[in-house]
Design an enzyme around this catalytic site. Structure first.
Site, PDB file in Angstrom:
ATOM      1  N   ASP A 159       0.699  -1.216   0.030  1.00 23.11           N
ATOM      2  CA  ASP A 159      -0.010  -0.137  -0.235  1.00 23.11           C
ATOM      3  C   ASP A 159       0.968   1.276  -0.007  1.00 23.11           C
ATOM      4  OD1 ASP A 159      -2.463  -1.692   0.484  1.00 23.11           O
ATOM      5  OD2 ASP A 159      -1.392  -2.106   2.280  1.00 23.11           O
ATOM      6  N   HIS A 187      -4.498  -3.124   6.506  1.00 22.32           N
ATOM      7  CA  HIS A 187      -4.259  -3.719   4.872  1.00 22.32           C
ATOM      8  C   HIS A 187      -5.708  -3.863   4.284  1.00 22.32           C
ATOM      9  CE1 HIS A 187      -3.188  -5.116   1.064  1.00 22.32           C
ATOM     10  NE2 HIS A 187      -3.669  -6.346   1.378  1.00 22.32           N
TER      11      HIS A 187
HETATM   12  P1  NAX Z   1      -2.434 -17.985  -4.205  1.00 19.22           P
HETATM   13  O1  NAX Z   1      -3.794 -18.361  -3.983  1.00 19.22           O
HETATM   14  O2  NAX Z   1      -1.607 -17.985  -5.441  1.00 19.22           O
HETATM   15  O3  NAX Z   1      -1.366 -18.768  -3.294  1.00 19.22           O
HETATM   16  C1  NAX Z   1      -1.681 -19.269  -1.957  1.00 19.22           C
HETATM   17  C2  NAX Z   1      -0.974 -20.223  -1.423  1.00 19.22           C
HETATM   18  O4  NAX Z   1      -0.872 -20.679  -0.176  1.00 19.22           O
HETATM   19  C3  NAX Z   1      -1.367 -21.733  -2.304  1.00 19.22           C
HETATM   20  O5  NAX Z   1      -0.267 -22.559  -3.007  1.00 19.22           O
HETATM   21  C4  NAX Z   1      -2.058 -22.864  -1.002  1.00 19.22           C
HETATM   22  O6  NAX Z   1      -1.968 -24.022  -1.266  1.00 19.22           O
HETATM   23  C5  NAX Z   1      -1.052 -21.960   0.165  1.00 19.22           C
HETATM   24  N1  NAX Z   1      -1.652 -22.176   1.301  1.00 19.22           N
HETATM   25  C6  NAX Z   1      -2.989 -22.166   1.850  1.00 19.22           C
HETATM   26  N2  NAX Z   1      -3.078 -22.383   3.067  1.00 19.22           N
HETATM   27  C7  NAX Z   1      -1.955 -22.666   3.560  1.00 19.22           C
HETATM   28  C8  NAX Z   1      -1.208 -23.055   4.958  1.00 19.22           C
HETATM   29  N3  NAX Z   1      -2.013 -23.145   5.938  1.00 19.22           N
HETATM   30  N4  NAX Z   1       0.040 -23.444   4.977  1.00 19.22           N
HETATM   31  C9  NAX Z   1       1.020 -23.194   4.110  1.00 19.22           C
HETATM   32  N5  NAX Z   1       0.454 -22.711   2.585  1.00 19.22           N
HETATM   33  C10 NAX Z   1      -0.941 -22.384   2.523  1.00 19.22           C
HETATM   34  O7  NAX Z   1      -2.410 -16.514  -3.549  1.00 19.22           O
HETATM   35  P2  NAX Z   1      -1.076 -15.380  -3.786  1.00 19.22           P
HETATM   36  O8  NAX Z   1      -1.727 -14.568  -4.610  1.00 19.22           O
HETATM   37  O9  NAX Z   1       0.122 -15.935  -3.590  1.00 19.22           O
HETATM   38  O10 NAX Z   1      -1.681 -14.735  -2.237  1.00 19.22           O
HETATM   39  C11 NAX Z   1      -1.348 -15.000  -0.948  1.00 19.22           C
HETATM   40  C12 NAX Z   1      -2.100 -14.232   0.040  1.00 19.22           C
HETATM   41  O11 NAX Z   1      -1.461 -13.039   0.163  1.00 19.22           O
HETATM   42  C13 NAX Z   1      -3.627 -14.160  -0.097  1.00 19.22           C
HETATM   43  O12 NAX Z   1      -4.091 -14.342   1.093  1.00 19.22           O
HETATM   44  C14 NAX Z   1      -3.826 -12.846  -0.579  1.00 19.22           C
HETATM   45  O13 NAX Z   1      -4.995 -12.144  -0.274  1.00 19.22           O
HETATM   46  C15 NAX Z   1      -2.537 -11.785   0.190  1.00 19.22           C
HETATM   47  N6  NAX Z   1      -2.166 -10.541  -0.307  1.00 19.22           N
HETATM   48  C16 NAX Z   1      -1.881  -9.904   0.552  1.00 19.22           C
HETATM   49  C17 NAX Z   1      -1.071  -8.566   0.117  1.00 19.22           C
HETATM   50  C18 NAX Z   1      -0.822  -7.599   1.297  1.00 19.22           C
HETATM   51  O14 NAX Z   1      -0.424  -6.174   0.844  1.00 19.22           O
HETATM   52  N7  NAX Z   1      -0.658  -7.878   2.325  1.00 19.22           N
HETATM   53  C19 NAX Z   1      -1.230  -8.167  -1.249  1.00 19.22           C
HETATM   54  C20 NAX Z   1      -1.132  -9.199  -2.020  1.00 19.22           C
HETATM   55  C21 NAX Z   1      -2.036 -10.583  -1.689  1.00 19.22           C
HETATM   56  O15 NAX Z   1      -3.317 -10.254  -2.112  1.00 19.22           O
END
Ligand code: NAX
Length: 326
Positions: A159, A187
């Site tokens: 952000d 966020h």
């Molecule tokens: P993806 O859905 O591409 O990847 C997430 C991965 O996490 C998957 O491979 C899944 O198998 C794995 N996973 C789920 N639960 C798990 C657990 N308990 N232990 C280990 N691995 C686990 O998502 P991606 O685009 O990489 O985003 C990841 C997260 O970042 C999401 O929650 C998203 O909302 C968040 N974000 C946060 C941002 C921020 O500024 N704080 C910005 C970007 C993003 O949107």
């Protein structure tokens, strides 16, 4: 040669990791003289995909990579970790209520907090990226009684970078000319990008843009940028999120050299934000630690928005209170 630093990453087969792992391995996180051991954590169904990522990391033949380990559970994955990127989270499914999302993630992050407490290096630095990031970080911290809550932070650097980049783009400057932008709060779309103390090449930012643009266009544009990216590319921001996560930990470890950045950290009561939430503040980093910057002037306009985003964090906290007290 320096001792390798152990970097754990959850969600290691996901979209953000597909950028961040290669940046960490190339030395963008800790410098080109710092070897790393990558500890990649996924859920069991994603271990096959993770193997593919590992093959690609091997195929890059990075000189700084001293080892690559994988785990399908946080207890093994966080063993002796010096840095932990908690990126994996439960995504919002169709028709899912906000409370279900909060609870699903509360379960994941309470287990991960305990796993960090019991297995990670005592000085581990934790960055929660997985949403709802601020409340997830709070849950992890509360479940790690032997660690200092200040070791748990959440990512609002994306952000912050958006606030800087969008402003620079608007006024025809370079991002490096922008100083003093602050993102306050959660966020989420309630975050408050504050330009009152911000300058562009030494000139006050709010003299370069008009007030209506700032309040009516700029603030919602920064706060809702994630949704605009999903609309445009049909997938959520991943490369910019990876870059921001690198910036956050790089600066925490290696310092900001006097520059102010935004980090979500446990409130210590600064700016009237009562302790108990992980809130985005202006910080400077030095000697491997961060410090909230004091003395920023808060107008009535700012106060209203800072309280609004604080209220949202407190309502998220109330929704998961039972797991916080585990
Ligand atoms: P993806 O859905 O591409 O990847 C997430 C991965 O996490 C998957 O491979 C899944 O198998 C794995 N996973 C789920 N639960 C798990 C657990 N308990 N232990 C280990 N691995 C686990 O998502 P991606 O685009 O990489 O985003 C990841 C997260 O970042 C999401 O929650 C998203 O909302 C968040 N974000 C946060 C941002 C921020 O500024 N704080 C910005 C970007 C993003 O949107």
């Amino acid at each position: 040669m320096k001792q390798p630093v152990r970097v754990a990453v959850t969600g290691a087969a996901g979209a953000i990791s597909y950028t961040i792992l290669f940046k960490i391995a190339a030395g963008e996180l800790l410098g080109s003289d710092q070897p790393v051991i990558l500890q990649l954590v996924e859920i069991p169904p994603a271990m096959g995909a993770l193997e593919g990522v590992v093959m690609e990391l091997i195929d890059c033949a990075y000189p700084l990579v001293a080892g690559i380990q994988t785990a399908d559970n946080p207890e093994d994955g966080f063993k002796d970790a010096d840095i932990a990127f908690l990126i994996g989270a439960k995504p919002r499914g169709p028709g899912m209520e906000r409370a279900d999302l909060l609870m699903g993630n509360a379960q994941i992050f309470s287990r991960q907090g305990k796993a960090l407490n019991d297995n990670a290096a005592k000085g581990v630095k934790v960055l929660v990226v997985g949403n709802p990031a601020n409340t997830n970080a709070l849950i992890a911290a509360r479940n790690a009684p032997d660690l200092d809550p200040r070791q748990f932070t959440a990512m609002t650097r994306l952000d912050h970078n958006r606030a800087v980049g969008i402003l620079a783009d608007k006024v025809g400057a370079q991002a490096s000319d922008v100083e003093g932008a602050i993102v306050w709060g959660n966020h989420s779309p309630t975050q408050y990008p504050d330009l009152h103390g911000c300058t562009v090449a030494g000139k006050p930012a709010l003299d370069l843009i008009d007030r209506d643009y700032y309040e009516g266009t700029y603030i919602p544009q920064v706060a809702k940028r994630g949704a605009a990216i999903i609309d445009a590319r049909g997938a959520s921001s991943a490369a910019s999120a990876a870059q921001a996560a690198i910036n956050h930990i790089h600066d925490w470890v290696l310092g900001t050299h006097g520059k102010t950045v935004s980090m979500s950290v446990p409130s210590d009561g600064a700016y009237g934000i009562a302790p108990g939430v992980i809130y985005s503040f202006p910080v400077v980093c030095e000697g491997g630690d961060y410090k909230i910057v004091h003395g920023v002037e808060i107008s009535e306009f700012s106060r209203g928005l800072m309280t609004h985003t604080d209220d949202e964090l407190r309502s998220e906290k109330a929704a998961v209170e039972t797991l916080l007290l585990a």
